[in-house]
Every structure is written in C-alpha cells, then in structure tokens.
Enzyme design. Sequence first.
Site, short mmCIF file in Angstrom:
data_model
loop_
_atom_site.label_atom_id
_atom_site.label_comp_id
_atom_site.label_asym_id
_atom_site.label_seq_id
_atom_site.Cartn_x
_atom_site.Cartn_y
_atom_site.Cartn_z
N TRP A 36 0.83 -1.19 0.00
CA TRP A 36 0.00 0.00 0.00
C TRP A 36 0.87 1.25 0.00
CZ3 TRP A 36 -1.63 -2.93 4.72
CH2 TRP A 36 -2.63 -3.87 4.42
N ALA A 64 2.71 2.12 3.35
CA ALA A 64 3.67 1.17 3.92
C ALA A 64 4.71 0.78 2.87
CB ALA A 64 2.94 -0.06 4.46
N CYS A 65 4.32 -0.10 1.97
CA CYS A 65 5.30 -0.69 1.05
C CYS A 65 5.76 0.25 -0.05
CB CYS A 65 4.73 -1.98 0.46
SG CYS A 65 4.42 -3.21 1.74
N LEU A 66 5.09 1.38 -0.23
CA LEU A 66 5.62 2.44 -1.08
C LEU A 66 6.40 3.46 -0.25
CD1 LEU A 66 5.84 3.90 -3.82
CD2 LEU A 66 3.71 5.07 -3.27
N PRO A 103 10.30 2.12 1.47
CA PRO A 103 11.46 2.05 0.59
C PRO A 103 11.75 3.36 -0.13
CG PRO A 103 9.63 0.81 -0.35
CD PRO A 103 9.24 1.18 1.04
#
Length: 219
Positions: free
Chosen positions: A121, A124-126, A129
């Site tokens: 999402w 979070a995962c965008l 990083p």
Amino acid sequence: MHSTPPRDPASDHLLAPGNSALLLIDYQPPQISTVRSIYTGDLVNNVVALTRTARTFGLPIVLSTVNVSTGVNADTIPQLRGILEGVPSIDRTSINAWEDDDFLAAVRAADRRKLIIGALWTEACLLFPTLDAMAEGYEVYPVVDAVGGTTREAHDAALARMYQAGARPTSWNSVACELQRDWNRSETVKGFRQNTIAHHAAWGWYLALAGEGTRMMGD
C-alpha cells in the site's frame, strides 16, 4: 523540424531509458482487494500500462512480493505476471522491501539512480522504501495513479510525507511521455502508441463490465 540530439542519460535530469529503473512491490490479490483510495479497475489498468511502458523502453524491472513462500499471500496478479516474462520475483517477509537483502541487491545491480516506484500500500510498502532509497541518494518517482492506500487519508498522508522528503510524483502516462520525449525516436513509437491504446481499451472494458456509475473501490 530539427530535434536536439538525445541527452546523455548520465546527466539528464529527466527520466530516460538509460537512467531509470522500475520497482514493482506487492501487486498481490490481498493488497489490491483492500485498496480504497482508487478504483480497482483504474489501479490494475494503470500499473499494467506502467509496466508495459517499462518493457517498451527496456528499463530494468525489480519485482517483489511479500509472504508468498510462507503460504500467507497469493503471488503477483496475473495481469502483471503475464507481461513480466523473464523478470524474477523476489519474495520477502519484510514490510519494507529496502530491508530485504535480495531486493537491495537487485536494485543495486540495475545500476540506475532514478527509481520509478509502484507499490501497495501507499502508506507502507511504497512509503518506507521510498524514504530509504532517497536517504541513500536515489531519486524516487512514486507513480501516484498506479498505487493505492487502505483509505484516501492514509494514501494522501503517505504521499505528502514522501514529497516533503524530496520524492518526485509522476503518473504512468507522464513516465511514458518522458521516456519517449521525441516522436523521432522511432524504435519505441509503436510500443508507446500500443500501450496507450491498450490502456484506453481496457478502461472501456471496465466501464462496460461495472457501469460508469457503479465502479467500486477495492471491491
């Protein structure tokens, strides 16, 4: 009509085929089904167009999933896997892909300083990083119409945090135009046009399936 010569990718401040890589993180059924900040059809259609664009221009692609090998999650959606032949999938347990050794090794092996990122999402995962990559000196381009969050508020807040840290927002079509840059670059014109046509054709199919007034976000 006389175009200027193509710029040296190493010094070009814009995205170019010779200075950019695409990172695709966690485009899996559980993540897509819980996105509420963008219509599901739009999300899938846009990330597919983004991926086709990357393939047209020969960009290195790093593909990653979370918790497939543990049996918790399904793999990358077939709409993407079908156009990523030959691209290995890096599975992780970490929410932040930047904290996975294999993912980091793949990014560094691509040897590109401009990272075009799509991930689910947004919050979070965008976000994680993106912040880590910028801390290491990478330029990061979140593709805002190919990502989504669990709520509109979560999506917007995460994008704002990225922008404040120096991320450079873009869209899939802007990426395509920035990479093409000049109609005289005939070797990619056909793919550039086909990607755009396929995107609009798919959008028409979604409307016919769901009805323009009845599209559901994440359902």
